[in-house]
Enzyme design. Structure first.
Site, short mmCIF file in Angstrom:
data_model
loop_
_atom_site.label_atom_id
_atom_site.label_comp_id
_atom_site.label_asym_id
_atom_site.label_seq_id
_atom_site.Cartn_x
_atom_site.Cartn_y
_atom_site.Cartn_z
N ARG A 119 5.60 -1.35 0.07
CA ARG A 119 6.03 -2.68 -0.37
C ARG A 119 5.87 -2.84 -1.87
O ARG A 119 6.68 -2.36 -2.65
CB ARG A 119 5.29 -3.75 0.42
N HIS A 131 -6.94 1.61 3.55
CA HIS A 131 -5.72 2.01 4.26
C HIS A 131 -4.62 0.96 4.09
O HIS A 131 -3.48 1.29 3.76
CB HIS A 131 -6.02 2.22 5.75
N THR A 191 -6.79 2.65 11.03
CA THR A 191 -7.05 3.88 10.28
C THR A 191 -8.21 3.66 9.30
O THR A 191 -8.21 2.68 8.56
CB THR A 191 -5.79 4.28 9.50
N ASP A 241 -5.02 7.63 16.86
CA ASP A 241 -3.87 6.77 17.15
C ASP A 241 -2.61 7.42 16.55
O ASP A 241 -2.17 7.07 15.47
CB ASP A 241 -4.10 5.38 16.55
N ASP A 284 -5.04 -2.85 18.62
CA ASP A 284 -5.25 -2.00 17.46
C ASP A 284 -5.37 -2.88 16.22
O ASP A 284 -4.45 -3.62 15.90
CB ASP A 284 -4.08 -1.02 17.30
N LYS A 291 3.99 4.10 18.18
CA LYS A 291 2.56 4.21 18.44
C LYS A 291 2.23 4.47 19.90
O LYS A 291 1.11 4.85 20.22
CB LYS A 291 1.88 2.88 18.05
N TYR A 329 9.65 -1.53 12.94
CA TYR A 329 8.50 -2.44 12.94
C TYR A 329 8.79 -3.87 12.49
O TYR A 329 7.97 -4.76 12.70
CB TYR A 329 7.33 -1.84 12.15
CA CA Z 1 -3.49 2.43 14.39
#
Ligand code: CA
Length: 424
Positions: free
Chosen positions: A151, A142, A358, A242, A135, A262, A253
């Site tokens: 962030r 995005h 995305t 997704d 991916d 995911k 993450y």
């Molecule tokens: Ca994705």
């Protein structure tokens, strides 16, 4: 021009105005007829064409394919293994057989009656056995939106982002075909201000509007595919939802990237539209500044003008279009993605799938996820039937659609549909 792409061609099979599947498309998919096994097929209008029947009656004999069993397999991988010249050869044969002035199959009543099936009499199956799944994260809009939200607005993109197509290795076992419903995932989340995580159903299930390309040729371990060679490897593209659990993602993450947020399900559209059919819709991509390293350098029309949209339909409710975007916004092209994927000598296989990331556009109504559309839930999205959504609720159906359109022809991908069911 690639001859089957000639916009003047017409088929003797009915094609409704506005159909995604004129004779210029000729995608590949896997159908399962009533009381039958899955077999390769193509589609014109709302008619599917069983390629195993055409093989039975000798309509591919002139191609001198060594092993005709590719037309009887439960996935397209063996057919793709024939290589790019044969992908084109099969598509050209289909184009000739179904164009208006060709009577061969029209007069071959037995073959015609067996081969042509209304779309509503078949079940669409997974078109390929997916080996590996990558991916990417190739939309600058995005990546910027996510960077701003999570962030630092002043440094939304990480320093590497404009130098390489960022990606991660995903899970292939949970990639499923359109029409498959997905249960809300359970997992660990960390509530803001809490000192320890909790376990339970995700509260922030989201879609990601993506497309994926599929490779139809292997490479050897230790060898890289140069950017010039990449087009020999890429068979075609599908719509790709997704699905993502934002609350699980946020907690898990760091530092290795997305994991269980995911892998609970990603959904593809059933028809693989070939890169050849997409040729008339190639466009230049965004200007890449700073310049990319030589192994990623490619001048020309490497992007594709594919109009995309996503809708949400509550249980027994009315459909609401949530966003409209376009594949052409992507900063990194499929050629750059594949060249980068293999530059370290990683081998690729037939049936591997590569999500774009995305696909968000510049305008707020073109954002490709609810995370962005609702801006982390701060701006609820109104629904046509009343009420609103920040994220996906149980029994909501998400539908993605995509098509290319010029003044003469429309080439589409059909639909990618999934309903979110309550957690198991
Ligand atoms: Ca994705």
């Amino acid at each position: 021009m690639i001859e089957p792409n000639n916009p003047e061609l017409k088929s003797w099979i009915d094609v409704a105005k506005g159909s995604d599947f004129p004779i210029q498309n000729l995608p590949f998919g896997m159908i399962r007829p009533q009381n039958g096994d899955p077999r390769p097929a193509t589609r014109i209008g709302d008619t599917v064409i069983d390629l195993s029947v055409l093989a039975d009656f000798g309509y591919f004999d002139h191609l001198e394919i060594d092993d005709l069993s590719v037309f009887y397999q439960p996935v397209l991988n063996p057919l793709m293994a024939l290589g790019k010249p044969m992908w084109s050869g099969i598509r050209k044969s289909l184009s000739e057989l179904f164009r208006l002035n060709n009577a061969d199959l029209q007069q071959d009543e037995e073959a015609r009656n067996l081969a042509l099936i209304p779309i509503n009499q078949v079940i669409m199956e997974m078109p390929v056995a997916v080996g590996d799944y990558t991916d990417f994260y190739s939309s600058i809009e995005h990546a910027t939106n996510v960077g701003v939200m999570f962030r630092d607005p002043a440094n939304a993109l990480f320093p590497n982002w404009k130098h390489l197509p960022v990606g991660y290795h995903g899970r292939s076992s949970s990639i499923v075909v359109s029409g498959t419903n997905i249960h809300r995932p359970k997992g660990q989340t960390m509530i803001n201000g809490a000192s320890s995580p909790v376990f339970g159903p995700s509260k922030l299930v989201d879609f990601e509007l993506e497309m994926a390309f599929i490779t139809g040729k292997e490479s050897k371990l230790g060898e890289s595919i140069s950017i010039e060679q990449t087009e020999d490897y890429i068979f075609g593209m599908v719509l790709f939802n997704d699905l993502s659990a934002r609350d699980i993602q946020k907690w898990e993450y760091v530092p290795l990237g997305p994991f269980l947020a995911k892998s609970f399900g990603s959904v593809i559209s059933p028809w693989i539209v070939t890169m050849e059919a997409l040729q008339p819709f190639r466009v230049g991509g965004p200007k890449q500044d700073p310049p990319v390293l030589p192994y990623l350098k490619s001048e020309g029309k490497d992007n594709y003008d594919i109009q995309l949209e996503v809708s949400l339909t509550p249980d027994n409710g009315a459909e609401t279009t949530l966003c409209r975007s376009n594949y052409k916004y992507l900063y990194w092209s499929v050629k750059q993605q594949l060249a980068h994927q293999t530059v370290n000598g990683c081998n690729i296989r037939i049936g591997d799938m590569y999500g774009s990331g995305t696909i968000s556009g510049p305008a707020p109504d073109s954002y490709g996820s609810m995370l962005e559309l609702s801006w982390q839930g701060t701006k609820p999205i109104p629904l046509n039937e009343g009420g609103d959504r920040k994220f996906i609720q149980d029994h909501d159906t998400i539908t993605m659609r995509g098509h290319c359109q010029n003044d003469k022809v429309r080439i589409g991908f059909g639909e990618c549909v999934t309903k979110i069911l309550p957690a198991n």
